[in-house]
Design a protein around this motif. Structure first.
Motif, short mmCIF file in Angstrom:
data_model
loop_
_atom_site.label_atom_id
_atom_site.label_comp_id
_atom_site.label_asym_id
_atom_site.label_seq_id
_atom_site.Cartn_x
_atom_site.Cartn_y
_atom_site.Cartn_z
N GLU A 29 7.12 -68.81 -28.78
CA GLU A 29 7.57 -67.53 -28.22
C GLU A 29 8.74 -66.96 -29.03
OE1 GLU A 29 6.44 -66.99 -23.66
OE2 GLU A 29 8.22 -68.24 -23.95
N ALA A 30 8.81 -65.64 -29.09
CA ALA A 30 9.91 -64.95 -29.75
C ALA A 30 11.07 -64.84 -28.77
CB ALA A 30 9.47 -63.57 -30.22
N VAL A 31 12.25 -65.30 -29.20
CA VAL A 31 13.43 -65.28 -28.35
C VAL A 31 14.54 -64.53 -29.07
CG1 VAL A 31 15.22 -66.69 -27.26
CG2 VAL A 31 12.83 -67.43 -27.18
N VAL A 32 15.18 -63.61 -28.36
CA VAL A 32 16.33 -62.87 -28.88
C VAL A 32 17.55 -63.24 -28.07
CG1 VAL A 32 17.36 -60.60 -29.24
CG2 VAL A 32 14.93 -60.95 -29.73
N ILE A 33 18.64 -63.61 -28.75
CA ILE A 33 19.91 -63.91 -28.08
C ILE A 33 20.88 -62.78 -28.41
CG2 ILE A 33 21.89 -65.45 -27.93
CD1 ILE A 33 18.65 -66.94 -28.99
N VAL A 34 21.36 -62.11 -27.36
CA VAL A 34 22.30 -61.00 -27.50
C VAL A 34 23.70 -61.54 -27.21
CG1 VAL A 34 22.96 -58.72 -26.67
CG2 VAL A 34 20.53 -59.36 -26.77
N GLY A 35 24.53 -61.60 -28.25
CA GLY A 35 25.86 -62.19 -28.12
C GLY A 35 25.87 -63.58 -28.71
N LEU A 36 26.75 -63.82 -29.67
CA LEU A 36 26.76 -65.09 -30.39
C LEU A 36 28.13 -65.75 -30.35
CD1 LEU A 36 24.51 -64.11 -33.44
CD2 LEU A 36 23.85 -65.48 -31.45
N GLY A 37 28.70 -65.82 -29.16
CA GLY A 37 29.86 -66.67 -28.96
C GLY A 37 29.40 -68.11 -28.83
N VAL A 38 30.22 -68.95 -28.20
CA VAL A 38 29.85 -70.36 -28.04
C VAL A 38 28.52 -70.50 -27.32
CG1 VAL A 38 30.50 -72.53 -26.93
CG2 VAL A 38 32.23 -71.20 -28.15
N THR A 39 28.36 -69.79 -26.20
CA THR A 39 27.13 -69.96 -25.43
C THR A 39 25.93 -69.38 -26.17
OG1 THR A 39 27.57 -67.92 -24.17
CG2 THR A 39 28.34 -70.00 -23.22
N GLY A 40 26.11 -68.24 -26.82
CA GLY A 40 25.00 -67.67 -27.57
C GLY A 40 24.54 -68.59 -28.69
N LEU A 41 25.49 -69.22 -29.38
CA LEU A 41 25.13 -70.15 -30.45
C LEU A 41 24.48 -71.42 -29.90
CD1 LEU A 41 28.33 -69.59 -32.58
CD2 LEU A 41 26.00 -68.92 -33.23
N LEU A 42 24.84 -71.83 -28.71
CA LEU A 42 24.13 -72.93 -28.06
C LEU A 42 22.73 -72.51 -27.64
CD1 LEU A 42 27.03 -74.40 -25.87
CD2 LEU A 42 25.96 -75.50 -27.85
N HIS A 43 22.59 -71.28 -27.18
CA HIS A 43 21.25 -70.76 -26.84
C HIS A 43 20.35 -70.75 -28.08
CE1 HIS A 43 21.11 -69.64 -22.63
NE2 HIS A 43 22.30 -69.07 -22.71
N VAL A 44 20.90 -70.37 -29.23
CA VAL A 44 20.13 -70.39 -30.47
C VAL A 44 19.57 -71.79 -30.72
CG1 VAL A 44 20.33 -70.28 -32.99
CG2 VAL A 44 21.28 -68.43 -31.59
N GLN A 45 20.44 -72.78 -30.62
CA GLN A 45 20.03 -74.15 -30.94
C GLN A 45 19.02 -74.69 -29.93
OE1 GLN A 45 23.27 -76.74 -32.73
NE2 GLN A 45 24.54 -75.18 -31.74
N MET A 46 19.25 -74.42 -28.65
CA MET A 46 18.32 -74.93 -27.64
C MET A 46 16.97 -74.21 -27.70
SD MET A 46 19.41 -77.57 -26.11
CE MET A 46 17.96 -77.61 -25.05
N ALA A 47 16.98 -72.92 -28.01
CA ALA A 47 15.71 -72.20 -28.14
C ALA A 47 14.89 -72.77 -29.29
CB ALA A 47 15.97 -70.71 -28.34
N LYS A 48 15.56 -73.09 -30.41
CA LYS A 48 14.84 -73.71 -31.52
C LYS A 48 14.31 -75.08 -31.12
CE LYS A 48 14.19 -72.63 -35.08
NZ LYS A 48 13.01 -71.90 -35.65
N LEU A 49 15.12 -75.83 -30.38
CA LEU A 49 14.69 -77.15 -29.95
C LEU A 49 13.48 -77.07 -29.03
CD1 LEU A 49 15.33 -80.16 -30.10
CD2 LEU A 49 16.93 -79.87 -28.21
N ARG A 50 13.37 -76.00 -28.26
CA ARG A 50 12.22 -75.81 -27.38
C ARG A 50 11.00 -75.26 -28.11
NH1 ARG A 50 13.45 -76.20 -21.94
NH2 ARG A 50 15.67 -76.33 -21.47
N GLY A 51 11.14 -74.99 -29.40
CA GLY A 51 9.99 -74.55 -30.19
C GLY A 51 9.84 -73.06 -30.31
N ALA A 52 10.84 -72.27 -29.90
CA ALA A 52 10.75 -70.82 -30.03
C ALA A 52 10.65 -70.42 -31.49
CB ALA A 52 11.96 -70.16 -29.38
N ASN A 53 9.88 -69.36 -31.75
CA ASN A 53 9.72 -68.86 -33.12
C ASN A 53 9.18 -67.44 -33.08
OD1 ASN A 53 9.67 -69.02 -35.99
ND2 ASN A 53 7.46 -69.34 -35.89
N PRO A 54 9.95 -66.48 -33.63
CA PRO A 54 11.27 -66.66 -34.22
C PRO A 54 12.37 -66.64 -33.17
CG PRO A 54 10.64 -64.37 -34.39
CD PRO A 54 9.47 -65.09 -33.76
#
Length: 350
Positions: A170-195
């Motif tokens: 699934e395509a995932v967009v994270i709006v805001g890249l503070g600490v939590t947004g950067l953690l969301h990026v990593q966890m979304a990748k770990l869950r197999g999101a693409n892009p």
């Protein structure tokens, strides 16, 4: 190098919020554990936006109050079945009654009778904290003290992603890249999101998101930002995650979600006046999910992700300060952005 262990000789120190905008380091009494509790010697504490809001008086508390809820420490004493004395632990600061309707249905994070350490009761900016043994989670030995408080933040990210559901591909967009947004990026990748697409105004955060696994990064606020996000996601995100905590960024998440998509309202939004794109809510038949805090089952997932190296915490820690510098740090407002960690034990964090 880990922080020192064992009981401290002499009076215990704490950074005490006397009134909005004023913290003093004082001697305090050692808290006494009750039945089912553990006493934990605090090593390090993460400071977040909630702490800053409490400090400024935007979130009311009873004064004097010891704030801080992202904590790692070492068990001093514990009830039977708890981690043994000497064990390094992260403390879940959300304490539930375990008896109300929300607790009985497995949603202890919504307990009406519960409390948050550092807001409703004294928290972690002191040398010893008492918490229920069920709120202690053992830390892997190779996770340094200075990054370990970020695991508590990671649990809330995991809880939010469990609620919104992210499937591989699934395509995932994270709006805001503070600490939590950067953690969301990593966890979304770990869950197999693409892009996985990240957007913010900061060039430094965009670069860090790339380093931590984002497939595409888009500078926010540019005339073509929406078009670039839609192009990257093939017309819109399957899941859009708001992680900045404003109604404007929630509106952006709604705009970039595809028809039939899902939106996670993760950031804490206190604004009441800014308009939301409510026609998008209707026209796209969006599913909007909110998330509050974390549940006990989120902690093993977070600890496993960090221990395996799948989620990196070190790049998210920007500043380390002493207990005595907490008041100055909060007065300067310098906890915004990436993570500030307080060395409560008084040793070098390394």
């Amino acid at each position: 190098m880990q922080l020192g262990s064992g009981r401290r000789e002499g009076p215990l120190q704490a950074a005490v919020l006397i009134e909005p905008g004023r913290i003093e380091v004082r001697e305090v009494d050692e808290p006494r554990p009750g039945s089912g509790d553990a006493a934990v010697r605090i090593r390090a504490v993460g400071i977040c936006g909630t702490d800053l809001s409490i400090f400024r008086g935007k979130i009311p508390v009873a004064y004097p109050r010891i704030i801080g809820h992202e904590m790692v420490g070492q068990v001093l004493t514990s009830a039977d079945g708890a981690p043994p004395p000497g064990a390094r632990v992260i403390v879940d600061p959300n304490v539930a009654c375990l008896r109300c309707a929300r607790c009985r249905e497995g949603r202890a994070n919504l307990c009406a009778q519960g409390w948050l350490l550092g807001r409703d009761r004294d928290g972690a900016l002191r040398e010893t904290v008492v918490a229920p043994v069920d709120n202690l989670h053992r830390l892997p030995e190779d996770v340094p003290d200075y990054v370990a408080p970020v695991i508590q933040v990671l649990t809330t990210v995991i809880h939010g992603q469990r609620r919104v559901r992210i499937f591989p591909g699934e395509a995932v967009v994270i709006v805001g890249l503070g600490v939590t947004g950067l953690l969301h990026v990593q966890m979304a990748k770990l869950r197999g999101a693409n892009p996985v697409v990240g957007t913010t105004r900061s060039p430094e955060r965009l670069a860090l998101a790339r380093e931590l696994g984002a497939d595409v990064v888009v500078p926010a606020g540019t005339p073509d930002a929406l078009d670039r996000i839609r192009d990257a996601t093939g017309g819109g995100a399957d899941v859009a995650i708001e992680s900045a905590g404003t109604s404007g960024t929630l509106g952006l998440a709604m705009h970039v979600a595809r028809s039939g998509g899902r939106v996670l309202s993760y950031g804490t939004i206190a604004q009441q006046t800014d308009p939301l794109p409510l026609y998008d809510l209707y026209y796209k038949e969006l599913e909007i999910v909110a998330a509050r805090a974390a549940q006990a089952e989120d902690y093993p997932v977070a600890l496993g992700a960090v221990a395996s190296g799948s989620v990196r915490l070190d790049p998210l820690v920007a500043r380390r300060v002493s207990l005595g510098a907490v008041g100055e740090t909060l007065t300067e407002g310098s906890v915004s952005g990436l993570k500030t960690v307080v060395d409560v034990a008084g040793a070098h964090l390394g």
